[in-house]
Design a protein around this motif. Sequence first.
Motif, PDB file in Angstrom:
ATOM      1  N   LYS A   1     -10.148   8.569  -0.079  1.00  0.00           N
ATOM      2  CA  LYS A   1      -9.487   8.114  -1.347  1.00  0.00           C
ATOM      3  C   LYS A   1     -10.493   7.652  -2.281  1.00  0.00           C
ATOM      4  O   LYS A   1     -11.488   6.443  -1.863  1.00  0.00           O
TER       5      LYS A   1
ATOM      6  N   LYS B   1       0.860  -0.735   0.070  1.00  0.00           N
ATOM      7  CA  LYS B   1       0.147   0.129  -0.148  1.00  0.00           C
ATOM      8  C   LYS B   1       1.251   1.196   0.052  1.00  0.00           C
ATOM      9  O   LYS B   1       1.950   1.063   0.865  1.00  0.00           O
TER      10      LYS B   1
ATOM     11  N   SER C   1     -10.961   6.450  -6.250  1.00  0.00           N
ATOM     12  CA  SER C   1      -9.752   6.603  -7.300  1.00  0.00           C
ATOM     13  C   SER C   1     -10.489   7.266  -8.887  1.00  0.00           C
ATOM     14  O   SER C   1      -9.532   7.523  -9.804  1.00  0.00           O
TER      15      SER C   1
ATOM     16  N   THR D   1      -0.126  13.770  -5.171  1.00  0.00           N
ATOM     17  CA  THR D   1      -0.079  13.192  -4.164  1.00  0.00           C
ATOM     18  C   THR D   1       0.195  14.063  -2.512  1.00  0.00           C
ATOM     19  O   THR D   1       0.073  15.001  -3.050  1.00  0.00           O
TER      20      THR D   1
ATOM     21  N   HIS E   1       1.389   6.840   3.531  1.00  0.00           N
ATOM     22  CA  HIS E   1       0.191   7.958   3.610  1.00  0.00           C
ATOM     23  C   HIS E   1       0.447   9.053   2.980  1.00  0.00           C
ATOM     24  O   HIS E   1       0.058   9.830   2.161  1.00  0.00           O
TER      25      HIS E   1
ATOM     26  N   GLN F   1      -0.019   8.573  -1.413  1.00  0.00           N
ATOM     27  CA  GLN F   1      -0.910   8.777  -1.752  1.00  0.00           C
ATOM     28  C   GLN F   1      -2.070   9.760  -2.695  1.00  0.00           C
ATOM     29  O   GLN F   1      -1.898  10.767  -2.366  1.00  0.00           O
TER      30      GLN F   1
END
Length: 132
Positions: free
Chosen positions: A124, A52, A126, A84, A55, A58
Amino acid sequence: MFPAYKIEESTIKNIVKNNITPTDLSKKINLVIYYRSMKTLQLLIRNNDKPKPRHLQQSHIIYEHTCAIEDCGPQKYIGITRTTLSRRLTCHLQNGAIKQHYTTKHKTEVTRNTLEENTKIIDKESDPRRLL
């Protein structure tokens, strides 16, 4: 599944039967069609072994920065970014509402460490169109 799936299955089987021959004539080609439900598909996608992202690495997120200075009270800034989080926090160091808050209310400069410690990811998404 739609009502005419049986017709499409037989059409595909006929195409394979009429146009494809095995290299070994003693063998027979057997076409098997599988159907997956969305539930199964989602389970398969979750079994991803990639690590993953950290932090700060992302993207396509909704984030929240809370001012940690005691006399400020619960001042919060909520933002979204397609880049990001690390890049967005760098932008906040240069200008914007968070920098303005620290300089006008607290007469201090906001630091990178302050931003990283007091910013959390709320959600989050996508799909960039659904992010808003």
